[in-house]
Design a protein around this motif. Structure first.
Motif, PDB file in Angstrom:
ATOM      1  N   LYS A   1      30.688 -19.006   6.506  1.00  0.00           N
ATOM      2  CA  LYS A   1      30.084 -19.361   7.790  1.00  0.00           C
ATOM      3  C   LYS A   1      28.923 -18.426   8.043  1.00  0.00           C
ATOM      4  N   SER A   2      27.818 -18.974   8.529  1.00  0.00           N
ATOM      5  CA  SER A   2      26.633 -18.186   8.814  1.00  0.00           C
ATOM      6  C   SER A   2      26.025 -18.664  10.129  1.00  0.00           C
ATOM      7  N   THR A   3      25.742 -17.727  11.024  1.00  0.00           N
ATOM      8  CA  THR A   3      25.070 -18.051  12.277  1.00  0.00           C
ATOM      9  C   THR A   3      23.790 -17.228  12.337  1.00  0.00           C
ATOM     10  N   HIS A   4      22.671 -17.899  12.558  1.00  0.00           N
ATOM     11  CA  HIS A   4      21.382 -17.212  12.606  1.00  0.00           C
ATOM     12  C   HIS A   4      20.469 -17.917  13.607  1.00  0.00           C
ATOM     13  N   GLN A   5      19.374 -17.269  13.935  1.00  0.00           N
ATOM     14  CA  GLN A   5      18.400 -17.798  14.879  1.00  0.00           C
ATOM     15  C   GLN A   5      17.236 -18.415  14.108  1.00  0.00           C
ATOM     16  N   VAL A   6      16.760 -19.549  14.588  1.00  0.00           N
ATOM     17  CA  VAL A   6      15.561 -20.168  14.053  1.00  0.00           C
ATOM     18  C   VAL A   6      14.640 -20.469  15.227  1.00  0.00           C
ATOM     19  N   MET A   7      13.363 -20.669  14.931  1.00  0.00           N
ATOM     20  CA  MET A   7      12.404 -21.011  15.973  1.00  0.00           C
ATOM     21  C   MET A   7      12.161 -22.517  15.940  1.00  0.00           C
ATOM     22  N   GLU A   8      12.306 -23.144  17.097  1.00  0.00           N
ATOM     23  CA  GLU A   8      11.988 -24.561  17.263  1.00  0.00           C
ATOM     24  C   GLU A   8      11.144 -24.695  18.503  1.00  0.00           C
ATOM     25  N   ASP A   9       9.935 -25.215  18.344  1.00  0.00           N
ATOM     26  CA  ASP A   9       9.027 -25.381  19.477  1.00  0.00           C
ATOM     27  C   ASP A   9       8.879 -24.079  20.263  1.00  0.00           C
ATOM     28  N   TYR A  10       8.684 -22.970  19.548  1.00  0.00           N
ATOM     29  CA  TYR A  10       8.475 -21.640  20.123  1.00  0.00           C
ATOM     30  C   TYR A  10       9.672 -21.142  20.926  1.00  0.00           C
ATOM     31  N   LYS A  11      10.857 -21.670  20.651  1.00  0.00           N
ATOM     32  CA  LYS A  11      12.085 -21.204  21.289  1.00  0.00           C
ATOM     33  C   LYS A  11      13.073 -20.817  20.208  1.00  0.00           C
ATOM     34  N   ARG A  12      13.873 -19.776  20.473  1.00  0.00           N
ATOM     35  CA  ARG A  12      14.938 -19.379  19.549  1.00  0.00           C
ATOM     36  C   ARG A  12      16.126 -20.301  19.748  1.00  0.00           C
ATOM     37  N   VAL A  13      16.638 -20.801  18.633  1.00  0.00           N
ATOM     38  CA  VAL A  13      17.806 -21.674  18.653  1.00  0.00           C
ATOM     39  C   VAL A  13      18.811 -21.113  17.661  1.00  0.00           C
ATOM     40  N   SER A  14      20.073 -21.059  18.054  1.00  0.00           N
ATOM     41  CA  SER A  14      21.132 -20.562  17.185  1.00  0.00           C
ATOM     42  C   SER A  14      21.655 -21.706  16.316  1.00  0.00           C
ATOM     43  N   VAL A  15      21.757 -21.451  15.007  1.00  0.00           N
ATOM     44  CA  VAL A  15      22.228 -22.451  14.050  1.00  0.00           C
ATOM     45  C   VAL A  15      23.424 -21.861  13.296  1.00  0.00           C
ATOM     46  N   THR A  16      24.490 -22.639  13.186  1.00  0.00           N
ATOM     47  CA  THR A  16      25.658 -22.200  12.431  1.00  0.00           C
ATOM     48  C   THR A  16      25.919 -23.175  11.292  1.00  0.00           C
ATOM     49  N   ASP A  17      26.003 -22.643  10.083  1.00  0.00           N
ATOM     50  CA  ASP A  17      26.363 -23.420   8.893  1.00  0.00           C
ATOM     51  C   ASP A  17      27.792 -23.028   8.535  1.00  0.00           C
ATOM     52  N   THR A  18      28.658 -24.028   8.356  1.00  0.00           N
ATOM     53  CA  THR A  18      30.071 -23.754   8.102  1.00  0.00           C
ATOM     54  C   THR A  18      30.565 -24.514   6.880  1.00  0.00           C
ATOM     55  N   PHE A  19      31.241 -23.799   5.980  1.00  0.00           N
ATOM     56  CA  PHE A  19      31.881 -24.401   4.820  1.00  0.00           C
ATOM     57  C   PHE A  19      32.955 -25.379   5.298  1.00  0.00           C
ATOM     58  N   LYS A  20      33.025 -26.544   4.647  1.00  0.00           N
ATOM     59  CA  LYS A  20      34.040 -27.534   5.011  1.00  0.00           C
ATOM     60  C   LYS A  20      35.053 -27.748   3.892  1.00  0.00           C
ATOM     61  N   SER A  21      34.564 -27.988   2.673  1.00  0.00           N
ATOM     62  CA  SER A  21      35.486 -28.271   1.574  1.00  0.00           C
ATOM     63  C   SER A  21      34.761 -28.186   0.240  1.00  0.00           C
ATOM     64  N   VAL A  22      35.549 -28.252  -0.833  1.00  0.00           N
ATOM     65  CA  VAL A  22      35.024 -28.279  -2.197  1.00  0.00           C
ATOM     66  C   VAL A  22      35.371 -29.638  -2.786  1.00  0.00           C
ATOM     67  N   SER A  23      34.402 -30.226  -3.476  1.00  0.00           N
ATOM     68  CA  SER A  23      34.641 -31.499  -4.144  1.00  0.00           C
ATOM     69  C   SER A  23      34.302 -31.346  -5.622  1.00  0.00           C
ATOM     70  N   ASN A  24      35.119 -31.933  -6.482  1.00  0.00           N
ATOM     71  CA  ASN A  24      34.850 -31.930  -7.918  1.00  0.00           C
ATOM     72  C   ASN A  24      34.258 -33.254  -8.378  1.00  0.00           C
ATOM     73  N   ALA A  25      33.860 -34.091  -7.421  1.00  0.00           N
ATOM     74  CA  ALA A  25      33.273 -35.385  -7.762  1.00  0.00           C
ATOM     75  C   ALA A  25      31.925 -35.167  -8.453  1.00  0.00           C
ATOM     76  N   GLY A  26      31.602 -36.044  -9.357  1.00  0.00           N
ATOM     77  CA  GLY A  26      30.329 -35.966 -10.063  1.00  0.00           C
ATOM     78  C   GLY A  26      29.164 -36.302  -9.152  1.00  0.00           C
TER      79      GLY A  26
END
Length: 180
Positions: free
Chosen positions: A129-154
């Motif tokens: 899990k990672s939470t960081h700030q990005v700029m959108e339209d000159y405003k800081r926005v918090s974004v969180t990326d979260t692991f969900k699962s692992v797939s072995n599908a091709g």
């Protein structure tokens, strides 16, 4: 060379774009000397990982809460696991993942002080899990990326094809006003 390209691109930006870029880089101008800590090279960003001493569970996997800090400013909050054994990833795929990480560390070690500091930390586990700030339209926005699962599908080979209409862009072109 990358610093020179960044400085040239910054020189062509509007004051608002320069301010946004500086804010994204922790208040520093690319290539300008930073206030380094005692015993550090002037202009060298100090990147460190802070262990917060807490843990959490992400998608059923335990991880440690960490912060990535540059020059005393938190860049991101991370939850890192030291082992992927419980994920069911085949051994051959794990070897590929480890090789990729080692190659990314090697690449980062050649890209300047900030990248060197960040690449040195890549050996500290896998981020769930990672939470960081990005700029959108000159405003800081918090974004969180979260692991969900692992797939072995091709994966379809078409996912790795260069898209129609692709064009290569330099950093300087990308930083110019009006570039899409």
């Amino acid at each position: 060379q990358a610093q020179k390209q960044m400085q040239a691109a910054m020189a062509q930006m509007t004051p608002e774009q320069r301010a946004q870029m500086q804010q994204m880089m922790g208040g520093q101008t690319p290539g300008a000397p930073a206030a380094g800590a005692a015993g550090t090279q002037a202009g060298t960003p100090q990147v460190e990982m802070k262990d917060l001493g807490t843990t959490e569970s992400v998608a059923g996997h335990s991880c440690r809460d960490m912060q990535m800090v540059m020059n005393g400013r938190t860049l991101s909050s991370l939850c890192i696991t030291d082992s992927l054994a419980s994920f069911g990833i085949p051994a051959a795929d794990m070897k590929t993942l480890e090789l990729m990480r080692a190659n990314m560390q090697k690449l980062g070690s050649r890209m300047g002080p900030m990248a060197q500091g960040m690449s040195a930390m890549m050996g500290k586990g896998f981020t769930l899990k990672s939470t960081h700030q990005v700029m959108e339209d000159y405003k800081r926005v918090s974004v969180t990326d979260t692991f969900k699962s692992v797939s072995n599908a091709g994966l379809a080979g078409s996912l790795f094809e260069i898209p129609a209409g692709y064009t290569q862009t330099t950093m300087q072109e990308m930083m110019q006003q009006g570039h899409p």
